[in-house]
Design an enzyme around this catalytic site. Sequence first.
Site, PDB file in Angstrom:
ATOM      1  CE  LYS A 135      14.016   9.118 -26.214  1.00 49.67           C
ATOM      2  NZ  LYS A 135      13.595  10.287 -25.578  1.00 49.67           N
ATOM      3  CE  LYS A 218      13.255  13.220 -17.793  1.00 50.61           C
ATOM      4  NZ  LYS A 218      12.194  13.636 -18.672  1.00 50.61           N
ATOM      5  CE  LYS A 221       4.551   8.712 -19.167  1.00 47.15           C
ATOM      6  NZ  LYS A 221       3.914   9.263 -20.361  1.00 47.15           N
TER       7      LYS A 221
END
Length: 351
Positions: A135, A218, A221
Amino acid sequence: MQVPSFNIVEKLNSVNFGYFRRMEIVVSGIRSTGCLHLGNYFGAVQNFLKMQEDPAYHCYFFIADYHSLTTHPKPEDFKKNTRDVLIDYLGCGLDPEKAVVFAQSDVPEIPELYLILNMLAYKGELERVASFKDKVRKQEENVNAGLLTYPVLMAADILIHRAHKVPVGKDQVQHLEMARNFGNRFNHLYNAEVFPEPYPFNFTGAPITVPGLDGTGKMGKSDGNGIYLRDGADVIRKKVMKAVTDSGPTTPNSEMPDSIKNIFQLLTLVGDKATVDQYTEAYNNCTIRYGDLKKQLAEDIVRFTAPIKARIEDIIKDTDYQQKVLRMGADKARASASATLSEVRRVMGIQ
Ligand code: TRP
């Protein structure tokens, strides 16, 4: 004569754990940062569905809406995002009669336990968490403390119900290890067996990662590579046909590049074995046509998601039902959460 002491905590615990004595507690959730995609379905929800049917498990499945606050959603979006995940959960078949289905923001005991666990979480260990480092790289303009303590809030989500099993995908395994650490530290510091150790769980054995269609890792979203349960047939076909491939194998039985492996992995999830075998053989003898493979995958995904999408469309219209499910879930989740929190406060000397 002694006045008999009535200990409400013990009473609640004996009610909860007396009834569920032979049951294991299961907790899991998904962040409300958008509708659910195939990665959420195969990484998490599929396990939720099996576990809710199994009498060995008492399940809590929630919408992790406080977790979505790290990216500062607009107030008008916050509730809609919570509802979207709720609707998708119910569309997939989560049954509020069999599992406790609730929104995290309806259970104030969770942030209270989070505050307490924060005193047992160290800056160094939090900074070393892979998802945090990721992040920091991706949103360096907003590295807030909530992001750093994300694993602590997640531990509170799990420990508040004294969970044993947590059905999650591979990317959450490190967070679960931290939840075990925080729970153990608490038990140790206060010399009390309040929290059992929660472990990741997956019916297929090892936790899985569902790949995206862009040849990278992966399905996520925020990665823009998802196929959503609500996507219509045409959208699904378009997305699948755009999947990254290469020019095809030229020597028999050659190793598949990641992008092709990903397509096969998705086909294995939604298609039948004979189809997968047929395309694998075609790959191995170099006769495979990726256009056909993708068409097959698209049709299998459409077939797989159609009944889920149909249920979602019904539930979207029924806001009363959504409200009812959330209220019922909140009541049950709070009963369990407040029993744990009373015990926590008691052993800490807070009350
Ligand atoms: N961190 C999880 C994810 O990103 C969501 C989550 C939050 C969760 N709290 C949890 C999962 C508790 C399992 C248990 O997918």
